[in-house]
Design a protein around this motif. Structure first.
Motif, PDB file in Angstrom:
ATOM      1  N   ARG A  48       0.802  -1.223   0.000  1.00  0.00           N
ATOM      2  CA  ARG A  48       0.000   0.000   0.000  1.00  0.00           C
ATOM      3  C   ARG A  48       0.835   1.274   0.000  1.00  0.00           C
ATOM      4  O   ARG A  48       0.350   2.325  -0.404  1.00  0.00           O
ATOM      5  N   THR A  49       2.072   1.194   0.479  1.00  0.00           N
ATOM      6  CA  THR A  49       2.897   2.403   0.543  1.00  0.00           C
ATOM      7  C   THR A  49       3.912   2.469  -0.584  1.00  0.00           C
ATOM      8  O   THR A  49       4.444   3.543  -0.862  1.00  0.00           O
ATOM      9  N   GLY A  50       4.224   1.369  -1.192  1.00  0.00           N
ATOM     10  CA  GLY A  50       5.081   1.360  -2.367  1.00  0.00           C
ATOM     11  C   GLY A  50       6.557   1.535  -2.079  1.00  0.00           C
ATOM     12  O   GLY A  50       7.018   1.488  -0.945  1.00  0.00           O
ATOM     13  N   PHE A  51       7.276   1.754  -3.158  1.00  0.00           N
ATOM     14  CA  PHE A  51       8.724   1.879  -3.140  1.00  0.00           C
ATOM     15  C   PHE A  51       9.110   3.095  -3.962  1.00  0.00           C
ATOM     16  O   PHE A  51       8.367   3.527  -4.834  1.00  0.00           O
ATOM     17  N   SER A  52      10.282   3.619  -3.698  1.00  0.00           N
ATOM     18  CA  SER A  52      10.825   4.669  -4.557  1.00  0.00           C
ATOM     19  C   SER A  52      12.113   4.125  -5.156  1.00  0.00           C
ATOM     20  O   SER A  52      12.844   3.376  -4.516  1.00  0.00           O
ATOM     21  N   GLY A  53      12.358   4.476  -6.391  1.00  0.00           N
ATOM     22  CA  GLY A  53      13.548   3.999  -7.068  1.00  0.00           C
ATOM     23  C   GLY A  53      14.530   5.125  -7.278  1.00  0.00           C
ATOM     24  O   GLY A  53      14.137   6.264  -7.531  1.00  0.00           O
ATOM     25  N   GLN A  54      15.794   4.805  -7.164  1.00  0.00           N
ATOM     26  CA  GLN A  54      16.817   5.793  -7.459  1.00  0.00           C
ATOM     27  C   GLN A  54      18.028   5.072  -8.036  1.00  0.00           C
ATOM     28  O   GLN A  54      18.252   3.900  -7.759  1.00  0.00           O
ATOM     29  N   PHE A  55      18.759   5.773  -8.847  1.00  0.00           N
ATOM     30  CA  PHE A  55      19.943   5.203  -9.455  1.00  0.00           C
ATOM     31  C   PHE A  55      21.165   5.632  -8.670  1.00  0.00           C
ATOM     32  O   PHE A  55      21.321   6.794  -8.307  1.00  0.00           O
ATOM     33  N   ASN A  56      22.019   4.676  -8.412  1.00  0.00           N
ATOM     34  CA  ASN A  56      23.274   4.914  -7.727  1.00  0.00           C
ATOM     35  C   ASN A  56      24.357   5.002  -8.800  1.00  0.00           C
ATOM     36  O   ASN A  56      24.354   4.218  -9.747  1.00  0.00           O
ATOM     37  N   GLN A  57      25.269   5.923  -8.673  1.00  0.00           N
ATOM     38  CA  GLN A  57      26.305   6.122  -9.701  1.00  0.00           C
ATOM     39  C   GLN A  57      27.197   4.903  -9.880  1.00  0.00           C
ATOM     40  O   GLN A  57      27.807   4.730 -10.922  1.00  0.00           O
ATOM     41  N   SER A  58      27.278   4.038  -8.892  1.00  0.00           N
ATOM     42  CA  SER A  58      28.169   2.881  -8.981  1.00  0.00           C
ATOM     43  C   SER A  58      27.454   1.607  -9.448  1.00  0.00           C
ATOM     44  O   SER A  58      28.071   0.560  -9.517  1.00  0.00           O
ATOM     45  N   ARG A  59      26.160   1.709  -9.788  1.00  0.00           N
ATOM     46  CA  ARG A  59      25.410   0.531 -10.222  1.00  0.00           C
ATOM     47  C   ARG A  59      24.710   0.806 -11.539  1.00  0.00           C
ATOM     48  O   ARG A  59      24.352   1.942 -11.842  1.00  0.00           O
ATOM     49  N   LEU A  60      24.482  -0.247 -12.276  1.00  0.00           N
ATOM     50  CA  LEU A  60      23.758  -0.114 -13.536  1.00  0.00           C
ATOM     51  C   LEU A  60      22.249  -0.124 -13.340  1.00  0.00           C
ATOM     52  O   LEU A  60      21.513   0.398 -14.162  1.00  0.00           O
ATOM     53  N   SER A  61      21.815  -0.747 -12.270  1.00  0.00           N
ATOM     54  CA  SER A  61      20.371  -0.896 -12.077  1.00  0.00           C
ATOM     55  C   SER A  61      19.855   0.035 -10.982  1.00  0.00           C
ATOM     56  O   SER A  61      20.607   0.508 -10.133  1.00  0.00           O
ATOM     57  N   ARG A  62      18.560   0.255 -11.030  1.00  0.00           N
ATOM     58  CA  ARG A  62      17.870   1.101 -10.048  1.00  0.00           C
ATOM     59  C   ARG A  62      17.844   0.383  -8.695  1.00  0.00           C
ATOM     60  O   ARG A  62      17.730  -0.823  -8.619  1.00  0.00           O
ATOM     61  N   GLU A  63      17.909   1.139  -7.640  1.00  0.00           N
ATOM     62  CA  GLU A  63      17.793   0.610  -6.288  1.00  0.00           C
ATOM     63  C   GLU A  63      16.432   1.015  -5.739  1.00  0.00           C
ATOM     64  O   GLU A  63      16.129   2.204  -5.625  1.00  0.00           O
ATOM     65  N   ASP A  64      15.596   0.019  -5.453  1.00  0.00           N
ATOM     66  CA  ASP A  64      14.276   0.302  -4.895  1.00  0.00           C
ATOM     67  C   ASP A  64      14.358   0.370  -3.379  1.00  0.00           C
ATOM     68  O   ASP A  64      14.973  -0.481  -2.732  1.00  0.00           O
ATOM     69  N   ARG A  65      13.757   1.415  -2.827  1.00  0.00           N
ATOM     70  CA  ARG A  65      13.714   1.583  -1.377  1.00  0.00           C
ATOM     71  C   ARG A  65      12.265   1.651  -0.932  1.00  0.00           C
ATOM     72  O   ARG A  65      11.471   2.399  -1.507  1.00  0.00           O
ATOM     73  N   PRO A  66      11.913   0.867   0.097  1.00  0.00           N
ATOM     74  CA  PRO A  66      10.530   0.916   0.579  1.00  0.00           C
ATOM     75  C   PRO A  66      10.237   2.269   1.217  1.00  0.00           C
ATOM     76  O   PRO A  66      11.131   2.949   1.712  1.00  0.00           O
ATOM     77  N   ALA A  67       8.967   2.650   1.195  1.00  0.00           N
ATOM     78  CA  ALA A  67       8.561   3.917   1.820  1.00  0.00           C
ATOM     79  C   ALA A  67       8.876   3.914   3.312  1.00  0.00           C
ATOM     80  O   ALA A  67       9.197   4.944   3.890  1.00  0.00           O
ATOM     81  N   TYR A  68       8.787   2.744   3.943  1.00  0.00           N
ATOM     82  CA  TYR A  68       9.098   2.598   5.367  1.00  0.00           C
ATOM     83  C   TYR A  68      10.105   1.468   5.513  1.00  0.00           C
ATOM     84  O   TYR A  68       9.928   0.402   4.916  1.00  0.00           O
ATOM     85  N   PRO A  69      11.161   1.664   6.295  1.00  0.00           N
ATOM     86  CA  PRO A  69      12.146   0.595   6.462  1.00  0.00           C
ATOM     87  C   PRO A  69      11.484  -0.663   7.019  1.00  0.00           C
ATOM     88  O   PRO A  69      10.685  -0.586   7.954  1.00  0.00           O
ATOM     89  N   VAL A  70      11.817  -1.811   6.446  1.00  0.00           N
ATOM     90  CA  VAL A  70      11.249  -3.074   6.915  1.00  0.00           C
ATOM     91  C   VAL A  70      11.561  -3.263   8.392  1.00  0.00           C
ATOM     92  O   VAL A  70      10.716  -3.698   9.169  1.00  0.00           O
ATOM     93  N   PHE A  71      12.776  -2.901   8.791  1.00  0.00           N
ATOM     94  CA  PHE A  71      13.152  -3.020  10.195  1.00  0.00           C
ATOM     95  C   PHE A  71      12.204  -2.210  11.080  1.00  0.00           C
ATOM     96  O   PHE A  71      11.752  -2.675  12.125  1.00  0.00           O
ATOM     97  N   ALA A  72      11.906  -0.989  10.669  1.00  0.00           N
ATOM     98  CA  ALA A  72      11.035  -0.121  11.463  1.00  0.00           C
ATOM     99  C   ALA A  72       9.624  -0.682  11.541  1.00  0.00           C
ATOM    100  O   ALA A  72       8.998  -0.667  12.605  1.00  0.00           O
ATOM    101  N   LEU A  73       9.116  -1.195  10.424  1.00  0.00           N
ATOM    102  CA  LEU A  73       7.783  -1.815  10.441  1.00  0.00           C
ATOM    103  C   LEU A  73       7.763  -3.006  11.379  1.00  0.00           C
ATOM    104  O   LEU A  73       6.859  -3.161  12.202  1.00  0.00           O
ATOM    105  N   ARG A  74       8.760  -3.872  11.250  1.00  0.00           N
ATOM    106  CA  ARG A  74       8.809  -5.053  12.097  1.00  0.00           C
ATOM    107  C   ARG A  74       8.885  -4.668  13.566  1.00  0.00           C
ATOM    108  O   ARG A  74       8.154  -5.180  14.401  1.00  0.00           O
ATOM    109  N   GLU A  75       9.770  -3.732  13.869  1.00  0.00           N
ATOM    110  CA  GLU A  75       9.943  -3.334  15.263  1.00  0.00           C
ATOM    111  C   GLU A  75       8.655  -2.748  15.838  1.00  0.00           C
ATOM    112  O   GLU A  75       8.246  -3.093  16.943  1.00  0.00           O
TER     113      GLU A  75
END
Length: 168
Positions: A48-75
Motif C-alpha cells: 500500500r505504501t510502495g517503493f521509490s527507485g533511485q539510481f546509484n552512480q556505482s550501479r547499472l540498475s535502479r535501487e528500490d527503497r521501501p517507503a518505510y524501512p522493513v526493520f522499522a515496520l517489524r519493530e
C-alpha cells in the motif's frame, strides 16, 4: 489456532485516501499465528505504501527503497503485539496508512515507570505478554534487551524519514 487462547490476536490495517475524516481506501484484518500475522501485515503495508527507485552512480540498475524501512515496520509491529493488553475486550493492534504517515497503535499502555520519551533511549524491556515475546525471540524477530525502539529511530534516520513519535 491462536484465536482460542488470544481472541484479540489480530491486526487491522486501514488505508485512508486523506485524513481520517475521508474515505477508507482499503481495510484488512489479519489473524493467525503471531509470526505469520507480522509477515502478512508488513507485506500489506509495503504493497500500500510502495517503493521509490533511485539510481546509484556505482550501479547499472535502479535501487528500490521501501517507503518505510522493513526493520522499522517489524519493530513497531512486534512491540505492538508483545506489549498489547490482551485482556481488553475488543480492539486490535491497528495500522493506519495515510498518504503522509503511518501509525501503529494497540490497546494498552506502556509498562509502569516507562514514558514515551524513554523509548528514544536505552530502557528495560518488560513485555506485557512474555509468551508472545518468547515466540518472536525464538523466531529471531525480537531482541531481549529493550534496544529496538532506538534502532527504529536510527533506521528512520538512515532513510531520511522523520523519527517516530510515541503517545500514550
Amino acid at each position: 489456532d491462536p484465536q482460542i487462547w488470544a481472541p484479540n490476536l489480530a491486526v487491522r490495517v486501514v488505508s485512508y485516501a486523506g485524513d481520517k475524516s475521508g474515505p477508507i481506501g482499503n481495510e484488512a484484518v489479519v489473524v493467525g499465528p503471531a509470526v505469520r500475522v507480522l509477515k502478512d501485515v508488513v507485506a500489506i503495508v509495503q504493497q500500500r505504501t510502495g517503493f521509490s527507485g533511485q539510481f546509484n552512480q556505482s550501479r547499472l540498475s535502479r535501487e528500490d527503497r521501501p517507503a518505510y524501512p522493513v526493520f522499522a515496520l517489524r519493530e513497531g509491529l512486534v512491540n505492538a503485539l508483545v506489549h498489547r493488553d490482551y485482556t481488553a475486550v475488543g480492539g486490535q493492534v491497528r495500522v493506519e496508512v495515510f498518504p503522509e504517515r503511518l501509525t501503529i497503535s494497540n490497546p494498552g499502555s506502556l509498562p509502569v515507570g516507562i514514558s514515551p520519551s524513554d523509548l528514544y533511549k536505552r530502557h528495560e524491556s518488560d513485555p506485557r505478554n512474555p509468551d508472545i515475546a518468547r515466540v518472536f525471540y525464538l523466531r529471531e524477530s525480537m531482541e531481549r534487551p529493550g534496544t529496538g525502539t532506538q534502532k527504529l529511530v536510527a533506521a528512520c534516520g538512515e532513510l531520511g524519514a522523520k523519527k517516530p513519535v510515541w503517545e500514550v
